[in-house]
Design an enzyme around this catalytic site. Structure first.
Site, mmCIF file in Angstrom:
data_model
loop_
_atom_site.group_PDB
_atom_site.id
_atom_site.type_symbol
_atom_site.label_atom_id
_atom_site.label_comp_id
_atom_site.label_asym_id
_atom_site.label_seq_id
_atom_site.Cartn_x
_atom_site.Cartn_y
_atom_site.Cartn_z
ATOM 1 N N LYS A 13 29.730 55.531 40.478
ATOM 2 C CA LYS A 13 28.911 55.081 41.608
ATOM 3 C C LYS A 13 29.586 55.308 42.951
ATOM 4 C CE LYS A 13 28.483 50.744 40.950
ATOM 5 N NZ LYS A 13 29.249 50.432 39.759
ATOM 6 N N ARG A 88 24.155 42.778 41.190
ATOM 7 C CA ARG A 88 24.897 42.737 39.932
ATOM 8 C C ARG A 88 24.362 41.714 38.960
ATOM 9 N NH1 ARG A 88 29.725 45.335 41.856
ATOM 10 N NH2 ARG A 88 31.138 45.781 40.147
ATOM 11 N N ARG A 127 41.855 55.993 36.402
ATOM 12 C CA ARG A 127 41.884 55.493 37.774
ATOM 13 C C ARG A 127 42.974 54.426 37.947
ATOM 14 N NH1 ARG A 127 36.467 52.776 39.881
ATOM 15 N NH2 ARG A 127 37.240 50.961 38.795
ATOM 16 N N ARG A 133 44.498 49.312 40.985
ATOM 17 C CA ARG A 133 43.669 48.153 41.323
ATOM 18 C C ARG A 133 43.933 47.017 40.340
ATOM 19 N NH1 ARG A 133 37.440 49.748 42.335
ATOM 20 N NH2 ARG A 133 37.129 47.918 41.016
ATOM 21 N N ARG A 144 34.938 43.025 32.959
ATOM 22 C CA ARG A 144 33.967 43.697 33.829
ATOM 23 C C ARG A 144 32.874 44.385 33.015
ATOM 24 N NH1 ARG A 144 37.966 47.230 36.782
ATOM 25 N NH2 ARG A 144 36.199 48.314 37.712
HETATM 26 P P1 ADP Z 1 33.421 48.409 39.816
HETATM 27 O O1 ADP Z 1 31.986 48.802 39.979
HETATM 28 O O2 ADP Z 1 34.318 49.580 39.570
HETATM 29 O O3 ADP Z 1 33.632 47.326 38.816
HETATM 30 P P2 ADP Z 1 33.469 47.263 42.548
HETATM 31 O O4 ADP Z 1 34.432 47.812 43.531
HETATM 32 O O5 ADP Z 1 32.029 47.538 42.756
HETATM 33 O O6 ADP Z 1 33.990 47.802 41.141
HETATM 34 O O7 ADP Z 1 33.653 45.675 42.422
HETATM 35 C C1 ADP Z 1 34.894 45.069 42.161
HETATM 36 C C2 ADP Z 1 34.753 43.557 41.998
HETATM 37 O O8 ADP Z 1 34.220 42.982 43.209
HETATM 38 C C3 ADP Z 1 33.794 43.086 40.910
HETATM 39 O O9 ADP Z 1 34.376 43.098 39.626
HETATM 40 C C4 ADP Z 1 33.442 41.676 41.405
HETATM 41 O O10 ADP Z 1 34.484 40.768 41.152
HETATM 42 C C5 ADP Z 1 33.362 41.872 42.922
HETATM 43 N N1 ADP Z 1 31.973 42.216 43.316
HETATM 44 C C6 ADP Z 1 31.554 43.393 43.849
HETATM 45 N N2 ADP Z 1 30.229 43.379 44.060
HETATM 46 C C7 ADP Z 1 29.795 42.157 43.635
HETATM 47 C C8 ADP Z 1 28.536 41.521 43.569
HETATM 48 N N3 ADP Z 1 27.409 42.144 43.967
HETATM 49 N N4 ADP Z 1 28.470 40.257 43.084
HETATM 50 C C9 ADP Z 1 29.564 39.610 42.691
HETATM 51 N N5 ADP Z 1 30.785 40.146 42.705
HETATM 52 C C10 ADP Z 1 30.917 41.402 43.180
#
Ligand code: ADP
Length: 192
Positions: A13, A88, A127, A133, A144
């Site tokens: 994404k 999400r 990654r 990270r 996740r």
């Molecule tokens: P990825 O899609 O690779 O898991 P992101 O960078 O999109 O990583 O998100 C990392 C973390 O940030 C998530 O695991 C969550 O803890 C938090 N996060 C991001 N977007 C949301 C959201 N819409 N609602 C709740 N937590 C979020």
């Protein structure tokens, strides 16, 4: 063009959103990046989000909605945006829907990047080595992926029922996947 990108962690994404930003000339809004910026800045919100993120769990809906409303109030979003990492869960999907209707800006597309689970795990492991990270540690990755299956996958159904869903095969080179997305949302304008 107002577009939501959906897909599991590791589905690509973020990478595709960055390319779409250049191609479509609308800002890429990543809720993960916004949250990581808060953590890096050591803000109150960042302190609240940090541990939750490191465990791979979801930060509270209220925090996310506040952050998004803030972001959408900036003028660069007037011509559209690519939203990455939100919604999400179903509550977030409802909140976004209501917000966009209130702003008179309904979503054009929800694009889902579909990638098999084995490949997701492989990509995230790659990654993790490159970026370090905190939430790419194996235990957090497991959480996740579980959170995605239980809470985020229903969001795909939400957009399907609203007639906004486009499913894209996320397996292939970056260019191949990118061209599939462009082909789906703007058929007359492929690249590469
Ligand atoms: P990825 O899609 O690779 O898991 P992101 O960078 O999109 O990583 O998100 C990392 C973390 O940030 C998530 O695991 C969550 O803890 C938090 N996060 C991001 N977007 C949301 C959201 N819409 N609602 C709740 N937590 C979020």
């Amino acid at each position: 063009m107002r577009l939501v990108l959906l897909g599991a962690p590791g589905s690509g994404k973020g990478t595709q959103a960055a390319r779409l930003e250049t191609h479509l000339q609308v800002p890429h809004i990543s809720t993960g990046d916004l949250l990581r910026a808060e953590v890096a800045a050591g803000s109150r919100l960042g302190l609240e989000a940090k541990e939750v993120m490191a465990r791979g769990e979801l930060v509270s809906d209220a925090i996310l909605l506040g952050m998004l409303e803030d972001r959408f109030s900036r003028p660069d979003t007037a011509k559209g945006f690519i939203l990455d990492g939100y919604p999400r869960n179903l509550a977030q999907a409802d909140a976004l829907d209501a917000l966009m209707h209130r702003l008179g800006q309904p979503m054009d597309y929800a694009v889902q990047l579909e990638v098999p689970q084995e490949l997701l795990v492989e990509r995230i492991a790659g990654r993790a080595k490159a970026e370090g990270r905190a939430d790419d540690a194996p235990e957090a990755v497991r959480t996740r992926l579980q959170v995605y299956d239980s809470q985020t996958a229903p969001v795909i159904e939400f957009y399907r029922q609203h007639g906004q869903l486009t499913v894209i095969d996320g397996v292939g080179s970056l260019d191949e996947v990118f061209n599939r997305i462009i082909e789906a949302i703007a058929p007359s304008n492929p690249v590469g």
